[in-house]
Design a protein around this motif. Structure first.
Motif, PDB file in Angstrom:
ATOM      1  N   HIS A   1       0.853  -1.191   0.000  1.00 28.53           N
ATOM      2  CA  HIS A   1       0.000   0.000   0.000  1.00 28.53           C
ATOM      3  C   HIS A   1       0.890   1.242   0.000  1.00 28.53           C
ATOM      4  O   HIS A   1       1.560   1.548   0.979  1.00 28.53           O
ATOM      5  CB  HIS A   1      -0.898  -0.034   1.250  1.00 28.53           C
ATOM      6  CG  HIS A   1      -1.771   1.169   1.405  1.00 28.53           C
ATOM      7  ND1 HIS A   1      -2.257   1.543   2.633  1.00 28.53           N
ATOM      8  CD2 HIS A   1      -2.259   2.060   0.513  1.00 28.53           C
ATOM      9  CE1 HIS A   1      -3.006   2.631   2.483  1.00 28.53           C
ATOM     10  NE2 HIS A   1      -3.017   2.957   1.200  1.00 28.53           N
ATOM     11  N   TYR A   2       0.905   1.934  -1.130  1.00 28.12           N
ATOM     12  CA  TYR A   2       1.718   3.131  -1.304  1.00 28.12           C
ATOM     13  C   TYR A   2       0.843   4.377  -1.211  1.00 28.12           C
ATOM     14  O   TYR A   2      -0.294   4.390  -1.673  1.00 28.12           O
ATOM     15  CB  TYR A   2       2.363   3.149  -2.698  1.00 28.12           C
ATOM     16  CG  TYR A   2       3.391   2.083  -2.939  1.00 28.12           C
ATOM     17  CD1 TYR A   2       4.739   2.318  -2.684  1.00 28.12           C
ATOM     18  CD2 TYR A   2       3.023   0.843  -3.454  1.00 28.12           C
ATOM     19  CE1 TYR A   2       5.700   1.348  -2.930  1.00 28.12           C
ATOM     20  CE2 TYR A   2       3.975  -0.133  -3.705  1.00 28.12           C
ATOM     21  CZ  TYR A   2       5.299   0.123  -3.442  1.00 28.12           C
ATOM     22  OH  TYR A   2       6.244  -0.841  -3.689  1.00 28.12           O
ATOM     23  N   ASP A   3       1.413   5.433  -0.659  1.00 27.14           N
ATOM     24  CA  ASP A   3       0.788   6.746  -0.685  1.00 27.14           C
ATOM     25  C   ASP A   3       1.839   7.703  -1.231  1.00 27.14           C
ATOM     26  O   ASP A   3       2.843   7.975  -0.579  1.00 27.14           O
ATOM     27  CB  ASP A   3       0.355   7.168   0.716  1.00 27.14           C
ATOM     28  CG  ASP A   3      -0.409   8.477   0.728  1.00 27.14           C
ATOM     29  OD1 ASP A   3      -0.067   9.380  -0.078  1.00 27.14           O
ATOM     30  OD2 ASP A   3      -1.332   8.634   1.541  1.00 27.14           O
ATOM     31  N   LEU A   4       1.614   8.211  -2.424  1.00 31.54           N
ATOM     32  CA  LEU A   4       2.601   9.030  -3.118  1.00 31.54           C
ATOM     33  C   LEU A   4       2.330  10.528  -3.001  1.00 31.54           C
ATOM     34  O   LEU A   4       2.887  11.324  -3.748  1.00 31.54           O
ATOM     35  CB  LEU A   4       2.664   8.617  -4.596  1.00 31.54           C
ATOM     36  CG  LEU A   4       2.916   7.129  -4.851  1.00 31.54           C
ATOM     37  CD1 LEU A   4       2.948   6.848  -6.345  1.00 31.54           C
ATOM     38  CD2 LEU A   4       4.194   6.666  -4.177  1.00 31.54           C
ATOM     39  N   TYR A   5       1.507  10.909  -2.035  1.00 29.35           N
ATOM     40  CA  TYR A   5       1.110  12.305  -1.877  1.00 29.35           C
ATOM     41  C   TYR A   5       2.316  13.241  -1.756  1.00 29.35           C
ATOM     42  O   TYR A   5       2.319  14.332  -2.321  1.00 29.35           O
ATOM     43  CB  TYR A   5       0.203  12.454  -0.649  1.00 29.35           C
ATOM     44  CG  TYR A   5      -0.257  13.865  -0.399  1.00 29.35           C
ATOM     45  CD1 TYR A   5      -1.232  14.447  -1.211  1.00 29.35           C
ATOM     46  CD2 TYR A   5       0.288  14.630   0.631  1.00 29.35           C
ATOM     47  CE1 TYR A   5      -1.660  15.746  -0.997  1.00 29.35           C
ATOM     48  CE2 TYR A   5      -0.135  15.940   0.850  1.00 29.35           C
ATOM     49  CZ  TYR A   5      -1.103  16.477   0.039  1.00 29.35           C
ATOM     50  OH  TYR A   5      -1.527  17.767   0.243  1.00 29.35           O
ATOM     51  N   ARG A   6       3.329  12.828  -1.026  1.00 29.58           N
ATOM     52  CA  ARG A   6       4.486  13.700  -0.785  1.00 29.58           C
ATOM     53  C   ARG A   6       5.518  13.664  -1.912  1.00 29.58           C
ATOM     54  O   ARG A   6       6.470  14.427  -1.908  1.00 29.58           O
ATOM     55  CB  ARG A   6       5.168  13.333   0.541  1.00 29.58           C
ATOM     56  CG  ARG A   6       4.260  13.595   1.729  1.00 29.58           C
ATOM     57  CD  ARG A   6       4.924  13.377   3.071  1.00 29.58           C
ATOM     58  NE  ARG A   6       5.617  12.107   3.187  1.00 29.58           N
ATOM     59  CZ  ARG A   6       6.897  11.987   3.548  1.00 29.58           C
ATOM     60  NH1 ARG A   6       7.619  13.029   3.828  1.00 29.58           N
ATOM     61  NH2 ARG A   6       7.437  10.794   3.652  1.00 29.58           N
ATOM     62  N   ILE A   7       5.343  12.770  -2.873  1.00 28.59           N
ATOM     63  CA  ILE A   7       6.271  12.680  -4.003  1.00 28.59           C
ATOM     64  C   ILE A   7       5.941  13.800  -4.988  1.00 28.59           C
ATOM     65  O   ILE A   7       4.803  13.915  -5.443  1.00 28.59           O
ATOM     66  CB  ILE A   7       6.166  11.303  -4.701  1.00 28.59           C
ATOM     67  CG1 ILE A   7       6.439  10.166  -3.712  1.00 28.59           C
ATOM     68  CG2 ILE A   7       7.083  11.239  -5.914  1.00 28.59           C
ATOM     69  CD1 ILE A   7       7.845  10.138  -3.167  1.00 28.59           C
ATOM     70  N   LYS A   8       6.928  14.606  -5.317  1.00 25.62           N
ATOM     71  CA  LYS A   8       6.672  15.764  -6.184  1.00 25.62           C
ATOM     72  C   LYS A   8       7.298  15.629  -7.575  1.00 25.62           C
ATOM     73  O   LYS A   8       6.904  16.322  -8.492  1.00 25.62           O
ATOM     74  CB  LYS A   8       7.196  17.046  -5.518  1.00 25.62           C
ATOM     75  CG  LYS A   8       6.541  17.338  -4.176  1.00 25.62           C
ATOM     76  CD  LYS A   8       5.050  17.498  -4.301  1.00 25.62           C
ATOM     77  CE  LYS A   8       4.408  17.711  -2.951  1.00 25.62           C
ATOM     78  NZ  LYS A   8       3.038  17.308  -2.873  1.00 25.62           N
ATOM     79  N   LYS A   9       8.287  14.731  -7.719  1.00 21.04           N
ATOM     80  CA  LYS A   9       8.967  14.590  -9.004  1.00 21.04           C
ATOM     81  C   LYS A   9       9.071  13.121  -9.379  1.00 21.04           C
ATOM     82  O   LYS A   9       9.227  12.263  -8.522  1.00 21.04           O
ATOM     83  CB  LYS A   9      10.373  15.189  -8.929  1.00 21.04           C
ATOM     84  CG  LYS A   9      10.392  16.665  -8.654  1.00 21.04           C
ATOM     85  CD  LYS A   9      11.804  17.176  -8.561  1.00 21.04           C
ATOM     86  CE  LYS A   9      11.790  18.659  -8.200  1.00 21.04           C
ATOM     87  NZ  LYS A   9      13.132  19.169  -7.954  1.00 21.04           N
ATOM     88  N   GLY A  10       9.016  12.869 -10.680  1.00 23.00           N
ATOM     89  CA  GLY A  10       9.133  11.498 -11.172  1.00 23.00           C
ATOM     90  C   GLY A  10      10.410  10.814 -10.725  1.00 23.00           C
ATOM     91  O   GLY A  10      10.425   9.609 -10.486  1.00 23.00           O
ATOM     92  N   LYS A  11      11.481  11.581 -10.573  1.00 26.46           N
ATOM     93  CA  LYS A  11      12.756  11.017 -10.143  1.00 26.46           C
ATOM     94  C   LYS A  11      12.642  10.399  -8.741  1.00 26.46           C
ATOM     95  O   LYS A  11      13.184   9.339  -8.475  1.00 26.46           O
ATOM     96  CB  LYS A  11      13.843  12.091 -10.159  1.00 26.46           C
ATOM     97  CG  LYS A  11      15.220  11.566  -9.853  1.00 26.46           C
ATOM     98  CD  LYS A  11      16.271  12.649  -9.974  1.00 26.46           C
ATOM     99  CE  LYS A  11      17.635  12.053  -9.672  1.00 26.46           C
ATOM    100  NZ  LYS A  11      18.696  13.038  -9.776  1.00 26.46           N
ATOM    101  N   GLU A  12      11.918  11.074  -7.852  1.00 30.63           N
ATOM    102  CA  GLU A  12      11.693  10.536  -6.505  1.00 30.63           C
ATOM    103  C   GLU A  12      10.929   9.216  -6.585  1.00 30.63           C
ATOM    104  O   GLU A  12      11.217   8.281  -5.855  1.00 30.63           O
ATOM    105  CB  GLU A  12      10.888  11.527  -5.663  1.00 30.63           C
ATOM    106  CG  GLU A  12      11.589  12.810  -5.326  1.00 30.63           C
ATOM    107  CD  GLU A  12      10.663  13.759  -4.593  1.00 30.63           C
ATOM    108  OE1 GLU A  12      10.585  13.674  -3.353  1.00 30.63           O
ATOM    109  OE2 GLU A  12      10.005  14.578  -5.273  1.00 30.63           O
ATOM    110  N   LEU A  13       9.977   9.164  -7.484  1.00 31.42           N
ATOM    111  CA  LEU A  13       9.175   7.959  -7.674  1.00 31.42           C
ATOM    112  C   LEU A  13      10.043   6.815  -8.186  1.00 31.42           C
ATOM    113  O   LEU A  13       9.922   5.683  -7.731  1.00 31.42           O
ATOM    114  CB  LEU A  13       8.029   8.250  -8.648  1.00 31.42           C
ATOM    115  CG  LEU A  13       7.002   7.167  -8.849  1.00 31.42           C
ATOM    116  CD1 LEU A  13       6.298   6.824  -7.545  1.00 31.42           C
ATOM    117  CD2 LEU A  13       5.984   7.613  -9.880  1.00 31.42           C
TER     118      LEU A  13
END
Length: 151
Positions: A78-90
């Motif tokens: 279960h991922y929550d990507l709310y705080r991810i702002k850039k594709g690189k972080e992802l």
């Protein structure tokens, strides 16, 4: 579809859980507080109950980014990507790079560029009535024929 109550949302999550299998992915799309984590909690607790495993507390992984649940032969990530702002972080998370035999539930998937074959997108939005939500399904791969009328 209009989701009229928490029990109604729980019923929808249970029906989806009955059809899910390893390597499937659920994208949960909607504003803060619309019911994404509530859907996930019902989904995971239903699978736990169905597999005769004690239900656990299912929290939003907003700060951890990921919570994992082992449910007999299923692994739910279960991922929550709310705080991810850039594709690189992802990319650094490696959600789709590693060969995990798991079910992935992803809140805030807007930055995901990977073409996930067996993906169900669940779009939740607020309704005019306070306790109701609008729900729309969009399926890909094995989920392509899944819609609100076929649950």
């Amino acid at each position: 579809m209009i989701v009229k109550s928490l029990d109604h949302l729980k019923s929808i999550s249970n029906k989806i859980a009955d059809k899910i299998s390893n390597n499937d992915c659920i994208f949960l799309i909607g504003e803060i507080g619309v019911g994404k984590t509530t859907f996930t909690r019902s989904f995971i607790n239903y699978l736990q109950k169905k597999n005769e495993i004690k239900e656990t507390e299912v929290l939003s992984p907003t700060f951890n980014l990921l919570y994992e649940y082992e449910i007999k032969n299923l692994k739910v990530m279960h991922y929550d990507l709310y705080r991810i702002k850039k594709g690189k972080e992802l990319d650094e998370l490696g959600i789709f790079k590693e060969d995990f035999d798991s079910i992935k539930i992803i809140e805030w998937p807007e930055l995901v560029e990977a073409k996930v074959k067996n993906r169900l997108e669940i779009h939740l939005s607020y309704s005019d009535k306070n306790n109701e939500r609008k729900l729309r399904l969009s399926g890909h791969g094995k989920w392509k024929d899944c819609n609100e009328n076929k649950l």
